[in-house]
Design an enzyme around this catalytic site. Structure first.
Site, PDB file in Angstrom:
ATOM      1  CE  LYS A 179      -1.897   2.683   2.996  1.00 24.45           C
ATOM      2  NZ  LYS A 179      -1.761   3.958   2.265  1.00 24.45           N
ATOM      3  N   GLY A 209      -4.733   3.793  -1.236  1.00 26.90           N
ATOM      4  CA  GLY A 209      -5.840   4.162  -0.351  1.00 26.90           C
ATOM      5  C   GLY A 209      -5.317   4.782   0.924  1.00 26.90           C
ATOM      6  N   GLY A 211      -4.669   5.156   5.096  1.00 28.92           N
ATOM      7  CA  GLY A 211      -4.134   4.262   6.120  1.00 28.92           C
ATOM      8  C   GLY A 211      -5.201   3.587   6.942  1.00 28.92           C
ATOM      9  CD  GLU A 213     -11.472   4.219   3.549  1.00 27.22           C
ATOM     10  OE1 GLU A 213     -12.402   3.668   2.942  1.00 27.22           O
ATOM     11  OE2 GLU A 213     -10.995   5.314   3.195  1.00 27.22           O
ATOM     12  N   GLY A 215      -4.912   0.519   4.637  1.00 29.79           N
ATOM     13  CA  GLY A 215      -3.773   0.148   5.486  1.00 29.79           C
ATOM     14  C   GLY A 215      -4.203  -0.771   6.618  1.00 29.79           C
ATOM     15  CD  GLU A 253      13.058   3.680   8.241  1.00 28.50           C
ATOM     16  OE1 GLU A 253      13.025   4.578   9.104  1.00 28.50           O
ATOM     17  OE2 GLU A 253      12.950   3.886   7.032  1.00 28.50           O
ATOM     18  CB  CYS A 288      13.105   8.600   8.900  1.00 24.62           C
ATOM     19  SG  CYS A 288      13.620   7.527   7.567  1.00 24.62           S
ATOM     20  CD  GLU A 389      10.851  11.662  12.072  1.00 27.47           C
ATOM     21  OE1 GLU A 389       9.805  11.034  12.316  1.00 27.47           O
ATOM     22  OE2 GLU A 389      11.791  11.188  11.416  1.00 27.47           O
TER      23      GLU A 389
END
Ligand code: ADP
Length: 499
Positions: A179, A209, A211, A213, A215, A253, A288, A389
């Protein structure tokens, strides 16, 4: 001809299942040029039905894919690498429009992705299990793929993220349901057009799509045997819970707040300052891995800071992702832009000293884009801007003189993804690399990642390194098969009656 039709984009993209795009019948969301606001395409807002269909396709494709020889899988990965390489001039433009990053970077993304598909093509062939001899026989521990891998990626470097997930999974003989992120699906959907010409149907499926839904449906699907996620800590935790619920292995990650440490003995201050600037501005700060906490030794503090601030102001040109001399372009979305501006306000309120930047920049023709001037704060490590972050071009600088205190501060965050350090003293370099609690340490050059360097975090940055042949271990389980050349009595043979 509009810019988008020249790039060969489809008007709409449905889920990519069994090597075909499913016709779009339900709701869609817009993929917009993040700088100009122009709509580039519409993408199906997939949910459970599409995830179910994709997982089923991947399950059906798995036995035959698992049975292929690694050489066959390698040949297809090499073909995919060649196809991406040939299509890079187009794919990089699509990414630059979609996510706002300058062409130099989106080209680099595809170069890195191509290298990664090639790397895993080679690694697949030499990835072996374990073995040892036993009395009258042999033990062979085979590495077997898990089955269907559910993979979820973020928006910052879509080409690299797709390669990080897909390459090792299929190299090891798994099938995939990926995804992409709702902010950056386009180049991955275009990649599917290449995949369809190379891989058997069902081996690589892509379901776009949201997250919550698509995901969530993917992470909780009973047919998924291995999960892998890159994104925020918050969602990483939810995925880890979902994995624990079903006892499936997961690779995570997550975020980073990486220290970048300058020792007093550096020889070339300009080169080090350039590294510090690159560590902050690459990916418009939306990485990141960004080196967002700069520790500068007291003895060279003024010299470094003068050059750093001048460099940010004079050499980090803010402009369109398509501008020839652009270094910093727009953030991916309004949401991300507001988040970064909010952190800049937090920094000011915390008492951090703003040395440069700190505001939005208007770029002609790019009304929708959030361009943020490269921003440098003199801060303390305990401040929120140095702990959290931000995902934008915002650097917190700390002055150090006591080595032990500096190391404690460098490690004094929740994250542990990467670190940089600059010194001409081998002993300082090695000892500091040993003491840093991060999954990667780059000595004398930031972002020094090559295919083959394990890439994964310590602490709240996640677990399970990608990018290395060791990653193939994470996409396989070990099955030991023990062979004897003759039937011996069992270990605990019952004694015959009367003996
Ligand atoms: P970011 O903060 O960088 O946008 P997120 O962690 O929110 O990162 O998103 C990364 C990926 O995770 C995206 O593909 C997103 O759609 C997906 N995602 C978000 N929420 C969920 C969820 N609850 N379950 C599964 N995937 C999710």
């Amino acid at each position: 001809m509009s810019s988008t039709s020249k790039l060969g984009l489809s008007e709409t993209y449905g889920a990519f299942i069994n090597n075909e795009f499913v016709p779009v019948r339900g709701p869609t969301f817009a993929a917009n040029n993040s700088g100009t606001g122009e709509q580039l395409a519409r993408i199906a807002q997939c949910g459970k039905p599409e995830i179910d269909a994709a997982v089923l396709a991947a399950q059906k494709a798995f036995p035959a894919w698992k049975a292929t020889q690694p050489e066959e899988r390698a040949a297809m990965l090499l073909q995919l690498a060649a196809a991406i390489e040939a299509d890079t001039p187009r794919l990089m433009q699509i990414d630059s429009m979609d996510i706002g990053r300058r062409l130099f970077e989106t080209k680099l993304d595809h170069t890195i992705a191509v290298a990664e598909y090639r790397y895993f093509a080679a690694a697949a062939v030499v990835h072996e299990g374990l073995n040892r001899s036993i009395p009258n026989g042999y033990m062979i521990a085979r590495r077997e793929p898990y089955g269907v891998c559910g993979q979820i990626i973020p928006w910052n470097v879509p080409a690299i993220m797709t390669a990080h997930k897909v390459a090792p999974a299929v190299a090891a003989g798994n099938t995939v349901v990926l995804k992409p992120d709702e902010n950056a699906s386009l180049s991955t959907m275009e990649l599917c057009k290449h995949i369809a010409k190379i891989f058997p149907p069902g081996v690589i499926n892509v379901v776009p799509g949201f997250g919550t839904e698509a995901g969530a449906a993917l992470t909780s699907h009973l047919g998924v045997a291995k999960l892998s996620f890159t994104g925020s800590g918050e969602v990483g935790r939810a995925i880890s819970h979902a994995a624990a619920e079903r006892l499936v292995p997961v690779t995570l990650e997550l975020g980073g707040k990486s220290p970048n440490i300058i020792f007093p003995d550096i020889e070339d201050i300009d080169a080090v300052v350039d590294n510090a600037m690159f560590a902050t501005t690459y990916c418009n700060g939306q990485s990141c891995l960004a080196g967002t906490r700069l520790f500068v030794h007291d003895a060279i503090y003024k010299e470094v800071m003068d050059r750093l601030v001048a460099g940010m102001e004079e050499r980090v040109r803010v402009g369109s992702p398509f501008g020839d001399d652009t270094i910093l372009s727009n953030l991916v979305s309004e949401k991300q832009g507001k988040r970064v501006l909010n952190y800049i306000d937090i920094g000011k309120a915390e008492g951090a000293r703003l040395l440069t930047g700190g505001s939005r920049v208007d770029i002609e023709g790019h009304k929708a884009g959030y361009f943020i001037a490269p921003t440098v704060f003199e801060a303390r490590n305990s401040m929120r801007i140095a702990q959290e972050e931000i995902f934008g071009p915002v650097l917190s600088v700390m002055r150090w003189s006591n080595y032990e205190e500096m190391i404690a501060e460098a490690n004094g965050v929740r994250y542990g993804l990467a670190a940089g350090l600059y010194t001409s003293n081998l002993r300082s370099a090695w000892e500091t690399a040993e003491r840093l609690e991060t999954g990667a340490v780059w000595i004398n050059r930031y972002f020094n990642l090559a295919s083959g360097s394990p890439f994964g975090g310590f602490k709240e940055s996640g677990y399970g390194a990608e990018l290395s042949h060791a990653t193939l271990d994470l996409y396989t389980h070990l099955k030991s098969v023990t062979i004897q050349t003759r039937v011996d009595p069992p270990w605990f043979a019952p004694k015959a009656a009367g003996k």
